[in-house]
Design a protein around this motif. Structure first.
Motif, PDB file in Angstrom:
ATOM      1  N   ALA A  44      -2.861  25.073 -17.119  1.00 24.42           N
ATOM      2  CA  ALA A  44      -3.105  25.099 -18.559  1.00 24.42           C
ATOM      3  C   ALA A  44      -3.864  26.378 -18.885  1.00 24.42           C
ATOM      4  CB  ALA A  44      -3.914  23.881 -18.985  1.00 24.42           C
ATOM      5  N   TYR A  45      -3.353  27.109 -19.841  1.00 26.46           N
ATOM      6  CA  TYR A  45      -3.981  28.353 -20.268  1.00 26.46           C
ATOM      7  C   TYR A  45      -4.294  28.295 -21.754  1.00 26.46           C
ATOM      8  CZ  TYR A  45      -2.971  30.916 -15.981  1.00 26.46           C
ATOM      9  OH  TYR A  45      -2.936  31.348 -14.685  1.00 26.46           O
ATOM     10  N   GLU A  46      -5.436  28.821 -22.110  1.00 25.84           N
ATOM     11  CA  GLU A  46      -5.794  29.134 -23.491  1.00 25.84           C
ATOM     12  C   GLU A  46      -5.725  30.655 -23.565  1.00 25.84           C
ATOM     13  OE1 GLU A  46      -6.446  27.330 -26.102  1.00 25.84           O
ATOM     14  OE2 GLU A  46      -6.669  25.347 -25.235  1.00 25.84           O
ATOM     15  N   GLU A  47      -4.763  31.149 -24.316  1.00 25.96           N
ATOM     16  CA  GLU A  47      -4.499  32.592 -24.325  1.00 25.96           C
ATOM     17  C   GLU A  47      -4.160  33.007 -22.889  1.00 25.96           C
ATOM     18  OE1 GLU A  47      -4.447  34.317 -27.278  1.00 25.96           O
ATOM     19  OE2 GLU A  47      -4.919  32.425 -28.267  1.00 25.96           O
ATOM     20  N   LYS A  48      -4.977  33.885 -22.279  1.00 25.52           N
ATOM     21  CA  LYS A  48      -4.716  34.329 -20.910  1.00 25.52           C
ATOM     22  C   LYS A  48      -5.732  33.775 -19.920  1.00 25.52           C
ATOM     23  CE  LYS A  48      -2.334  38.517 -22.200  1.00 25.52           C
ATOM     24  NZ  LYS A  48      -2.131  39.925 -21.950  1.00 25.52           N
ATOM     25  N   THR A  49      -6.498  32.758 -20.341  1.00 24.59           N
ATOM     26  CA  THR A  49      -7.551  32.212 -19.507  1.00 24.59           C
ATOM     27  C   THR A  49      -7.139  30.858 -18.947  1.00 24.59           C
ATOM     28  OG1 THR A  49      -9.225  33.318 -20.855  1.00 24.59           O
ATOM     29  CG2 THR A  49      -9.979  31.490 -19.479  1.00 24.59           C
ATOM     30  N   LEU A  50      -7.200  30.724 -17.627  1.00 16.84           N
ATOM     31  CA  LEU A  50      -6.930  29.445 -16.979  1.00 16.84           C
ATOM     32  C   LEU A  50      -8.022  28.449 -17.362  1.00 16.84           C
ATOM     33  CD1 LEU A  50      -5.237  27.883 -14.794  1.00 16.84           C
ATOM     34  CD2 LEU A  50      -7.013  28.604 -13.176  1.00 16.84           C
ATOM     35  N   LEU A  53      -5.786  22.809 -14.172  1.00 17.04           N
ATOM     36  CA  LEU A  53      -4.750  22.889 -13.157  1.00 17.04           C
ATOM     37  C   LEU A  53      -4.440  21.497 -12.630  1.00 17.04           C
ATOM     38  CD1 LEU A  53      -3.403  25.158 -11.163  1.00 17.04           C
ATOM     39  CD2 LEU A  53      -5.088  24.240  -9.591  1.00 17.04           C
ATOM     40  N   ALA A  54      -3.179  21.246 -12.343  1.00 14.27           N
ATOM     41  CA  ALA A  54      -2.761  20.022 -11.658  1.00 14.27           C
ATOM     42  C   ALA A  54      -1.878  20.442 -10.489  1.00 14.27           C
ATOM     43  CB  ALA A  54      -1.990  19.105 -12.598  1.00 14.27           C
ATOM     44  N   ARG A  55      -2.074  19.781  -9.348  1.00 10.82           N
ATOM     45  CA  ARG A  55      -1.318  20.133  -8.150  1.00 10.82           C
ATOM     46  C   ARG A  55      -0.884  18.856  -7.452  1.00 10.82           C
ATOM     47  NH1 ARG A  55      -2.451  21.667  -2.710  1.00 10.82           N
ATOM     48  NH2 ARG A  55      -4.602  21.023  -2.924  1.00 10.82           N
ATOM     49  N   ALA A  56       0.352  18.833  -6.986  1.00 14.67           N
ATOM     50  CA  ALA A  56       0.888  17.668  -6.289  1.00 14.67           C
ATOM     51  C   ALA A  56       1.449  18.081  -4.943  1.00 14.67           C
ATOM     52  CB  ALA A  56       1.983  17.013  -7.124  1.00 14.67           C
ATOM     53  N   VAL A  57       1.479  17.122  -4.029  1.00 17.31           N
ATOM     54  CA  VAL A  57       2.091  17.314  -2.714  1.00 17.31           C
ATOM     55  C   VAL A  57       3.056  16.165  -2.468  1.00 17.31           C
ATOM     56  CG1 VAL A  57       0.132  18.604  -1.777  1.00 17.31           C
ATOM     57  CG2 VAL A  57       0.207  16.128  -1.510  1.00 17.31           C
ATOM     58  N   GLY A  58       4.046  16.395  -1.647  1.00 14.29           N
ATOM     59  CA  GLY A  58       5.018  15.367  -1.323  1.00 14.29           C
ATOM     60  C   GLY A  58       6.402  15.967  -1.258  1.00 14.29           C
ATOM     61  N   VAL A  71     -10.170  20.512 -14.729  1.00 21.12           N
ATOM     62  CA  VAL A  71     -10.332  21.186 -16.016  1.00 21.12           C
ATOM     63  C   VAL A  71     -11.769  21.704 -16.048  1.00 21.12           C
ATOM     64  CG1 VAL A  71     -10.347  20.897 -18.529  1.00 21.12           C
ATOM     65  CG2 VAL A  71      -8.649  19.674 -17.145  1.00 21.12           C
ATOM     66  N   PHE A  72     -11.932  22.968 -16.414  1.00 18.70           N
ATOM     67  CA  PHE A  72     -13.290  23.499 -16.526  1.00 18.70           C
ATOM     68  C   PHE A  72     -14.123  22.557 -17.391  1.00 18.70           C
ATOM     69  CE2 PHE A  72     -11.671  27.778 -15.327  1.00 18.70           C
ATOM     70  CZ  PHE A  72     -12.652  28.115 -14.404  1.00 18.70           C
ATOM     71  N   PRO A  73     -15.366  22.268 -16.979  1.00 21.82           N
ATOM     72  CA  PRO A  73     -16.196  21.321 -17.734  1.00 21.82           C
ATOM     73  C   PRO A  73     -16.283  21.612 -19.230  1.00 21.82           C
ATOM     74  CG  PRO A  73     -17.220  21.774 -15.634  1.00 21.82           C
ATOM     75  CD  PRO A  73     -16.030  22.716 -15.751  1.00 21.82           C
ATOM     76  N   GLN A  74     -16.373  22.874 -19.608  1.00 17.48           N
ATOM     77  CA  GLN A  74     -16.489  23.205 -21.031  1.00 17.48           C
ATOM     78  C   GLN A  74     -15.193  22.973 -21.798  1.00 17.48           C
ATOM     79  OE1 GLN A  74     -16.729  25.330 -18.461  1.00 17.48           O
ATOM     80  NE2 GLN A  74     -15.988  27.372 -18.967  1.00 17.48           N
ATOM     81  N   HIS A  75     -14.108  22.702 -21.092  1.00 20.37           N
ATOM     82  CA  HIS A  75     -12.818  22.433 -21.736  1.00 20.37           C
ATOM     83  C   HIS A  75     -12.384  20.972 -21.582  1.00 20.37           C
ATOM     84  CE1 HIS A  75     -11.881  26.633 -22.671  1.00 20.37           C
ATOM     85  NE2 HIS A  75     -12.481  26.907 -21.535  1.00 20.37           N
ATOM     86  N   GLN A  76     -13.235  20.152 -20.979  1.00 24.06           N
ATOM     87  CA  GLN A  76     -12.892  18.746 -20.801  1.00 24.06           C
ATOM     88  C   GLN A  76     -13.005  17.997 -22.122  1.00 24.06           C
ATOM     89  OE1 GLN A  76     -15.279  17.288 -17.512  1.00 24.06           O
ATOM     90  NE2 GLN A  76     -14.278  18.659 -16.071  1.00 24.06           N
ATOM     91  N   ARG A  77     -12.288  16.883 -22.203  1.00 23.85           N
ATOM     92  CA  ARG A  77     -12.268  16.006 -23.373  1.00 23.85           C
ATOM     93  C   ARG A  77     -11.567  16.660 -24.571  1.00 23.85           C
ATOM     94  NH1 ARG A  77     -13.279  11.153 -22.268  1.00 23.85           N
ATOM     95  NH2 ARG A  77     -13.879  10.680 -24.369  1.00 23.85           N
ATOM     96  N   LEU A  84      -1.791  18.029 -18.788  1.00 25.52           N
ATOM     97  CA  LEU A  84      -1.394  18.369 -17.424  1.00 25.52           C
ATOM     98  C   LEU A  84      -0.796  17.160 -16.706  1.00 25.52           C
ATOM     99  CD1 LEU A  84      -4.370  20.654 -16.408  1.00 25.52           C
ATOM    100  CD2 LEU A  84      -1.959  21.308 -16.360  1.00 25.52           C
ATOM    101  N   MET A  85      -1.435  16.006 -16.838  1.00 24.36           N
ATOM    102  CA  MET A  85      -0.920  14.814 -16.168  1.00 24.36           C
ATOM    103  C   MET A  85       0.424  14.393 -16.748  1.00 24.36           C
ATOM    104  SD  MET A  85      -2.432  13.702 -13.511  1.00 24.36           S
ATOM    105  CE  MET A  85      -1.689  12.073 -13.433  1.00 24.36           C
ATOM    106  N   ARG A  86       0.579  14.456 -18.044  1.00 26.21           N
ATOM    107  CA  ARG A  86       1.874  14.101 -18.654  1.00 26.21           C
ATOM    108  C   ARG A  86       2.966  15.065 -18.188  1.00 26.21           C
ATOM    109  NH1 ARG A  86       1.155   9.906 -21.760  1.00 26.21           N
ATOM    110  NH2 ARG A  86      -0.678   9.659 -23.063  1.00 26.21           N
ATOM    111  N   ALA A  87       2.642  16.342 -18.092  1.00 24.75           N
ATOM    112  CA  ALA A  87       3.611  17.317 -17.596  1.00 24.75           C
ATOM    113  C   ALA A  87       3.963  17.030 -16.137  1.00 24.75           C
ATOM    114  CB  ALA A  87       3.066  18.736 -17.755  1.00 24.75           C
ATOM    115  N   MET A  88       2.977  16.660 -15.341  1.00 25.05           N
ATOM    116  CA  MET A  88       3.223  16.325 -13.937  1.00 25.05           C
ATOM    117  C   MET A  88       4.074  15.057 -13.835  1.00 25.05           C
ATOM    118  SD  MET A  88       2.503  17.511 -10.841  1.00 25.05           S
ATOM    119  CE  MET A  88       1.074  18.538 -10.973  1.00 25.05           C
ATOM    120  N   MET A  89       3.771  14.070 -14.657  1.00 23.17           N
ATOM    121  CA  MET A  89       4.539  12.823 -14.651  1.00 23.17           C
ATOM    122  C   MET A  89       5.982  13.082 -15.104  1.00 23.17           C
ATOM    123  SD  MET A  89       1.454  10.400 -16.031  1.00 23.17           S
ATOM    124  CE  MET A  89       2.358   8.877 -16.221  1.00 23.17           C
TER     125      MET A  89
END
Length: 130
Positions: A44-50, A53-58, A71-77, A84-89
């Protein structure tokens, strides 16, 4: 905010994200973390700043495990983790077993329940780790 496939590992943005949520087991093993980014990350990016992130294995066909959701704490909630989770799902909608392990806190459990995920015990299952 935009969710994209994370294709180029950039340690200078990944390490601060992992460190910001206290996941030092990853930042202490930088080579292993880099190798773990081969196939599945979404970012997930805001402009050019990460900002997340979501990562899966399998195998991506029969089973997938969400390894990381950060998610960076200042960007949580702000809906970033949910996006990210919906995109992963969506990405792994065809996979029979979509799994994750997480902290056993009410806040965390409520988050994953809100996405329609179920605790293993409610499905008559048990998990094991070493």
């Amino acid at each position: 905010m935009r969710i994209i496939e994370y294709q180029t590992y950039r340690e200078e943005e990944i390490l601060p994200l992992y460190a910001s949520v206290g996941w030092t087991a990853y930042t202490d093993a930088r080579d292993a973390l880099r190798r773990g980014f081969v196939k599945s990350p979404l970012a997930a990016y805001e402009e050019k700043t990460l900002v997340g992130l979501a990562r899966a294995v399998g195998d991506g066909e029969t089973v997938v495990l969400v390894q990381d959701l950060l998610v960076f704490p200042q960007h949580q909630r702000l809906g970033i983790g949910t996006a990210l989770m919906r995109a992963m799902m969506d990405r792994f909608a065809n996979v029979r077993q979509f799994q994750l392990l997480t902290d056993d806190t009410e806040k965390t459990l409520a988050f994953y329940r809100s996405l329609g995920l179920h605790e293993l015990s409610s499905l008559g299952c048990q998990g094991f780790m070493r």
